[in-house]
Write a protein that holds these residues in place. Sequence first.
Motif, short mmCIF file in Angstrom:
data_model
loop_
_atom_site.label_atom_id
_atom_site.label_comp_id
_atom_site.label_asym_id
_atom_site.label_seq_id
_atom_site.Cartn_x
_atom_site.Cartn_y
_atom_site.Cartn_z
N LEU A 159 -9.06 14.29 -25.16
CA LEU A 159 -10.15 13.57 -24.51
C LEU A 159 -11.42 13.59 -25.37
CD1 LEU A 159 -9.60 14.72 -20.82
CD2 LEU A 159 -8.85 12.60 -21.93
N ALA A 160 -11.69 14.72 -26.00
CA ALA A 160 -12.85 14.81 -26.89
C ALA A 160 -12.65 13.90 -28.10
CB ALA A 160 -13.06 16.25 -27.34
N LEU A 161 -11.44 13.83 -28.60
CA LEU A 161 -11.13 12.99 -29.75
C LEU A 161 -11.39 11.52 -29.44
CD1 LEU A 161 -9.84 12.71 -32.60
CD2 LEU A 161 -7.65 12.51 -31.42
N VAL A 162 -10.87 11.03 -28.32
CA VAL A 162 -11.05 9.63 -27.97
C VAL A 162 -12.52 9.32 -27.73
CG1 VAL A 162 -10.53 7.84 -26.26
CG2 VAL A 162 -8.71 9.33 -27.10
N SER A 163 -13.22 10.22 -27.09
CA SER A 163 -14.65 10.02 -26.85
C SER A 163 -15.41 9.95 -28.18
CB SER A 163 -15.19 11.15 -25.99
OG SER A 163 -16.56 10.96 -25.73
N ALA A 164 -15.09 10.85 -29.09
CA ALA A 164 -15.76 10.84 -30.40
C ALA A 164 -15.44 9.58 -31.19
CB ALA A 164 -15.35 12.09 -31.19
N LEU A 165 -14.20 9.13 -31.11
CA LEU A 165 -13.82 7.92 -31.84
C LEU A 165 -14.57 6.70 -31.32
CD1 LEU A 165 -9.95 8.41 -32.11
CD2 LEU A 165 -11.67 8.76 -33.90
N SER A 166 -14.67 6.58 -30.01
CA SER A 166 -15.36 5.41 -29.46
C SER A 166 -16.86 5.49 -29.76
CB SER A 166 -15.11 5.28 -27.96
OG SER A 166 -15.65 6.36 -27.26
N LEU A 183 -8.24 5.59 -33.85
CA LEU A 183 -7.27 6.19 -32.95
C LEU A 183 -5.88 6.22 -33.60
CD1 LEU A 183 -6.59 7.47 -30.20
CD2 LEU A 183 -6.17 5.16 -29.36
N ASP A 184 -5.50 5.13 -34.25
CA ASP A 184 -4.20 5.10 -34.94
C ASP A 184 -4.10 6.22 -35.96
OD1 ASP A 184 -3.28 2.93 -33.50
OD2 ASP A 184 -3.83 1.46 -35.04
N ILE A 185 -5.17 6.45 -36.71
CA ILE A 185 -5.18 7.53 -37.70
C ILE A 185 -5.06 8.89 -37.01
CG2 ILE A 185 -6.62 8.71 -39.42
CD1 ILE A 185 -7.83 5.88 -40.03
N ALA A 186 -5.82 9.09 -35.95
CA ALA A 186 -5.84 10.38 -35.25
C ALA A 186 -4.50 10.68 -34.57
CB ALA A 186 -6.96 10.40 -34.22
N VAL A 187 -3.85 9.66 -34.04
CA VAL A 187 -2.58 9.86 -33.33
C VAL A 187 -1.54 10.48 -34.25
CG1 VAL A 187 -0.64 8.59 -32.34
CG2 VAL A 187 -2.93 8.24 -31.47
N ASN A 188 -1.61 10.18 -35.52
CA ASN A 188 -0.67 10.77 -36.47
C ASN A 188 -0.78 12.29 -36.51
OD1 ASN A 188 0.68 8.41 -37.33
ND2 ASN A 188 -1.09 7.88 -38.59
N GLY A 189 -1.92 12.82 -36.15
CA GLY A 189 -2.08 14.27 -36.08
C GLY A 189 -1.61 14.86 -34.77
#
Length: 194
Positions: A159-166, A183-189
């Motif tokens: 949730l923090a990741l998506v908030s930071a990305l947006s 998000l596509d880049i982050a999902v790989n992690g």
Amino acid sequence: MAEPARRRPMRADARRNRDRIVAAAQEVFAADGARASLEEIARRAGVGSATLHRHFPTRRSLLDVVFHDRVEALCAKAGEHADRREPGDALVAWLGDLNVYAAASHGLVSSLLRDGPDADLLKRNDDCQAMITAAAGELLDRAQRAGAARPGVRVEDLLALVSALSLAAEQRDDDEGRANRLLDIAVNGVLLPR
């Protein structure tokens, strides 16, 4: 002791007016922030100002419904993805939905924080945060049990990741697809290789 007055069911035309007001408010608040014109909302909904105020006596009452309705719709999508997709794919699809929601909501949230008087609305909507956390947690748990997501990933981190990305994408108005690329880049992690 007197019995409390029972609420009568809303007439069909009143329900339609209320639904149109909420739909218009979602658009106007997202575009113009929490201080958006209530008259503009009434105009877009095709109702008079008195009708808007009959359903929503205060700006805050309308904002509260807008936040809650959007979160309920977002969380319903989590269940739809879980029913139709493999666990890892369901998680990724819903994170995309959350990313879109977060990007659309940041302007409104920023406006609430800047405008001050309604800022505590964010704190009052703890149930919205709980609904989002539960939806994300179920999808993540399902993906982890299926071996599709890394075991150490926590729902709060997602949730923090998506908030930071947006938020990062909001800083660059010239590129509306940036949040999705990030998000596509982050999902790989988050996902395990297949």
